[in-house]
Design an enzyme around this catalytic site. Structure first.
Site, PDB file in Angstrom:
ATOM      1  N   ASP A  27       0.883  -1.154   0.000  1.00  0.00           N
ATOM      2  CA  ASP A  27       0.000   0.000   0.000  1.00  0.00           C
ATOM      3  C   ASP A  27       0.935   1.222   0.000  1.00  0.00           C
ATOM      4  O   ASP A  27       2.108   1.092   0.373  1.00  0.00           O
ATOM      5  CB  ASP A  27      -0.859  -0.070   1.271  1.00  0.00           C
ATOM      6  CG  ASP A  27      -1.563   1.233   1.574  1.00  0.00           C
ATOM      7  OD1 ASP A  27      -2.112   1.839   0.650  1.00  0.00           O
ATOM      8  OD2 ASP A  27      -1.556   1.645   2.755  1.00  0.00           O
ATOM      9  N   ASP A  29       0.166   5.208   0.841  1.00  0.00           N
ATOM     10  CA  ASP A  29       0.100   6.182   1.939  1.00  0.00           C
ATOM     11  C   ASP A  29       0.032   5.454   3.287  1.00  0.00           C
ATOM     12  O   ASP A  29      -0.782   4.556   3.473  1.00  0.00           O
ATOM     13  CB  ASP A  29      -1.118   7.103   1.767  1.00  0.00           C
ATOM     14  CG  ASP A  29      -0.905   8.416   2.489  1.00  0.00           C
ATOM     15  OD1 ASP A  29      -0.086   9.213   2.014  1.00  0.00           O
ATOM     16  OD2 ASP A  29      -1.534   8.621   3.546  1.00  0.00           O
ATOM     17  N   ASN A  61      -5.287   3.113  -3.110  1.00  0.00           N
ATOM     18  CA  ASN A  61      -6.664   3.577  -3.296  1.00  0.00           C
ATOM     19  C   ASN A  61      -6.712   5.053  -3.673  1.00  0.00           C
ATOM     20  O   ASN A  61      -7.796   5.595  -3.852  1.00  0.00           O
ATOM     21  CB  ASN A  61      -7.475   3.363  -2.010  1.00  0.00           C
ATOM     22  CG  ASN A  61      -8.097   1.977  -1.959  1.00  0.00           C
ATOM     23  OD1 ASN A  61      -7.928   1.179  -2.879  1.00  0.00           O
ATOM     24  ND2 ASN A  61      -8.821   1.695  -0.885  1.00  0.00           N
ATOM     25  N   ASN A  62      -5.574   5.685  -3.757  1.00  0.00           N
ATOM     26  CA  ASN A  62      -5.556   7.113  -4.079  1.00  0.00           C
ATOM     27  C   ASN A  62      -5.733   7.294  -5.586  1.00  0.00           C
ATOM     28  O   ASN A  62      -4.854   6.949  -6.375  1.00  0.00           O
ATOM     29  CB  ASN A  62      -4.248   7.735  -3.595  1.00  0.00           C
ATOM     30  CG  ASN A  62      -4.285   9.241  -3.677  1.00  0.00           C
ATOM     31  OD1 ASN A  62      -4.963   9.804  -4.531  1.00  0.00           O
ATOM     32  ND2 ASN A  62      -3.563   9.897  -2.793  1.00  0.00           N
ATOM     33  N   HIS A 187      -8.930  10.457   5.187  1.00  0.00           N
ATOM     34  CA  HIS A 187      -7.472  10.310   5.177  1.00  0.00           C
ATOM     35  C   HIS A 187      -6.847  11.325   6.108  1.00  0.00           C
ATOM     36  O   HIS A 187      -7.330  12.454   6.203  1.00  0.00           O
ATOM     37  CB  HIS A 187      -6.921  10.517   3.767  1.00  0.00           C
ATOM     38  CG  HIS A 187      -7.547   9.595   2.802  1.00  0.00           C
ATOM     39  ND1 HIS A 187      -7.227   8.263   2.744  1.00  0.00           N
ATOM     40  CD2 HIS A 187      -8.536   9.788   1.910  1.00  0.00           C
ATOM     41  CE1 HIS A 187      -7.980   7.680   1.839  1.00  0.00           C
ATOM     42  NE2 HIS A 187      -8.790   8.580   1.322  1.00  0.00           N
ATOM     43  N   LYS A 218      -9.155  -1.437  -3.049  1.00  0.00           N
ATOM     44  CA  LYS A 218      -9.086  -2.301  -1.857  1.00  0.00           C
ATOM     45  C   LYS A 218     -10.282  -2.009  -0.953  1.00  0.00           C
ATOM     46  O   LYS A 218     -10.623  -0.847  -0.795  1.00  0.00           O
ATOM     47  CB  LYS A 218      -7.794  -2.001  -1.074  1.00  0.00           C
ATOM     48  CG  LYS A 218      -6.524  -2.235  -1.842  1.00  0.00           C
ATOM     49  CD  LYS A 218      -5.319  -1.677  -1.077  1.00  0.00           C
ATOM     50  CE  LYS A 218      -5.249  -0.170  -1.139  1.00  0.00           C
ATOM     51  NZ  LYS A 218      -4.048   0.408  -0.502  1.00  0.00           N
ATOM     52  N   ASP A 243      -1.466  -0.234   5.995  1.00  0.00           N
ATOM     53  CA  ASP A 243      -1.596   0.462   7.278  1.00  0.00           C
ATOM     54  C   ASP A 243      -3.053   0.570   7.723  1.00  0.00           C
ATOM     55  O   ASP A 243      -3.309   1.082   8.807  1.00  0.00           O
ATOM     56  CB  ASP A 243      -1.003   1.880   7.203  1.00  0.00           C
ATOM     57  CG  ASP A 243      -1.864   2.807   6.367  1.00  0.00           C
ATOM     58  OD1 ASP A 243      -2.183   2.447   5.217  1.00  0.00           O
ATOM     59  OD2 ASP A 243      -2.261   3.870   6.876  1.00  0.00           O
TER      60      ASP A 243
HETATM   61  N1  PLP Z   1      -7.446   8.542  -1.611  1.00  0.00           N
HETATM   62  C1  PLP Z   1      -6.977   9.773  -1.329  1.00  0.00           C
HETATM   63  C2  PLP Z   1      -7.645  10.952  -1.940  1.00  0.00           C
HETATM   64  C3  PLP Z   1      -5.883   9.942  -0.472  1.00  0.00           C
HETATM   65  O1  PLP Z   1      -5.425  11.173  -0.197  1.00  0.00           O
HETATM   66  C4  PLP Z   1      -5.275   8.783   0.086  1.00  0.00           C
HETATM   67  C5  PLP Z   1      -4.138   8.909   0.980  1.00  0.00           C
HETATM   68  O2  PLP Z   1      -3.502   9.930   1.107  1.00  0.00           O
HETATM   69  C6  PLP Z   1      -5.788   7.532  -0.231  1.00  0.00           C
HETATM   70  C7  PLP Z   1      -6.870   7.449  -1.077  1.00  0.00           C
HETATM   71  C8  PLP Z   1      -5.234   6.274   0.344  1.00  0.00           C
HETATM   72  O3  PLP Z   1      -4.124   5.840  -0.388  1.00  0.00           O
HETATM   73  P1  PLP Z   1      -3.423   4.461  -0.032  1.00  0.00           P
HETATM   74  O4  PLP Z   1      -4.321   3.357  -0.518  1.00  0.00           O
HETATM   75  O5  PLP Z   1      -2.125   4.537  -0.784  1.00  0.00           O
HETATM   76  O6  PLP Z   1      -3.225   4.446   1.436  1.00  0.00           O
HETATM   77 CA    CA Z   2      -2.746   3.351   3.252  1.00  0.00          CA
END
Ligand code: PLP
Ligand code: CA
Length: 304
Positions: A27, A29, A61-62, A187, A218, A243
């Site tokens: 993952d 963030d 998921n970002n 977030h 996810k 995380d």
């Molecule tokens: N979507 C957005 C808009 C975000 O800002 C973030 C994290 O900063 C996420 C999703 C989650 O990302 P990840 O799946 O990499 O934790």
């Molecule tokens: Ca994450």
């Protein structure tokens, strides 16, 4: 079903785990970075894993960036050997779903951001993009595009009433698909602030339309299927590191992967233990096999 361990591991235990795996899914963030701040040691961990013959993937998921912008972000934060092909975002996978699975014949009404629009464009999926300034129409009388066959909702900092109103009108047609990039509720930002996630916008539209969105990101298996359609993956030899228990760990479990929680992000060890101790079978699907403080804990064993 044997209960998962929620086992805090270090040193030789990390070594043994990594020895048994060929693919590591990260993952982003909360695992390798927090916003624009790199997790100390993460670039070195990725490089060393690759040098030791592991395959590395990034599953985020970002949806705010297209893949090519992720490559730039990786570089900017010191990851010098990450290729676009290794990055699977909810925007990229949503486009793949619309093109290859739903094979949608018509346009997609997008509530989202540039990352989503660019990925759909790259995939050749026609979109209807809402004008962020829709003040020229009344919210009681607005034009609808007769060619819309799907609604896709993702993170949208310009979310507004008109977008919600139009999207729920399109969804009156039961043949119009309803997709969400990801279910993330919120977030973390700097200074203790949070930002609402795609899941909160999706919830508004689910209520207004009385329908449930199909989630692409996810914890849905689809992102794994995207990776597996391009790379030969053995789930038994794959490790998912995340995380957030309710998305990353459940995703790993849904896909039959070993799972690891890292404590540099949203979820805590205490939350993982509460899920482990709970009587609810659903909550047990949030329990990771392993827990580390940070993926920097890999460095010591990788450098041996
Ligand atoms: N979507 C957005 C808009 C975000 O800002 C973030 C994290 O900063 C996420 C999703 C989650 O990302 P990840 O799946 O990499 O934790
Ligand atoms: Ca994450």
């Amino acid at each position: 079903v044997s209960s998962r361990g929620c086992l805090k591991i270090r040193g030789a235990q990390i070594r043994d785990l990594l020895d048994s795996k060929h693919n590591v899914l990260f993952d982003c963030d909360g695992v390798i970075w927090n916003g624009e701040t790199v997790v100390t040691g993460a670039p070195e961990v990725v490089t060393l894993l690759k040098q030791q013959g592991k395959r590395v993937f990034f599953v985020t998921n970002n949806c705010t960036r297209p893949r090519e912008n992720y490559v730039q972000k990786f570089c900017r934060l010191g990851f010098t050997d990450v290729a676009e092909e290794e990055i699977f975002s909810s925007a990229y996978c949503s486009a793949a779903y619309l093109r290859d699975v739903a094979k949608v014949q018509g346009k997609v009404y997008v509530i989202g951001c540039q990352g989503v629009l660019k990925e759909l464009q790259d995939a050749g999926v026609p979109v209807v993009e809402e004008d962020n300034d829709s003040s020229s129409f009344s919210i009681y009388d607005f034009p609808l595009d007769p060619d819309v066959r799907a609604v896709l909702v993702g993170y949208d900092e310009n979310f507004n009433f008109m977008k919600l109103a139009k999207a729920c009108c399109y969804l009156r047609n039961s043949e119009c698909l309803f997709l969400a990039t990801d279910p993330d509720p919120w977030h973390p930002l700097r200074g203790g602030r949070i930002t609402p996630g795609s899941g909160s916008l999706t919830a508004a539209l689910e209520t207004a339309s009385n329908r449930k969105a199909t989630v692409i990101g996810k914890p849905s298996r689809f992102m794994y299927e995207c990776i597996a359609s391009q790379f030969d993956l053995d789930p038994a030899r794959s490790l998912m590191i995340g995380d957030r228990l309710e998305t990353d760990i459940l995703f790993g479990i849904n896909c039959g992967l070993a799972t690891m929680l890292t404590l540099t992000g949203v979820s805590t060890f205490e939350e993982a233990q509460q899920y482990k101790d709970s009587d609810s079978p659903e909550k047990k699907d949030f329990v990771p096999d392993y827990v580390v403080e940070s993926i920097a804990d890999f460095l010591q064993v990788l450098e041996e």
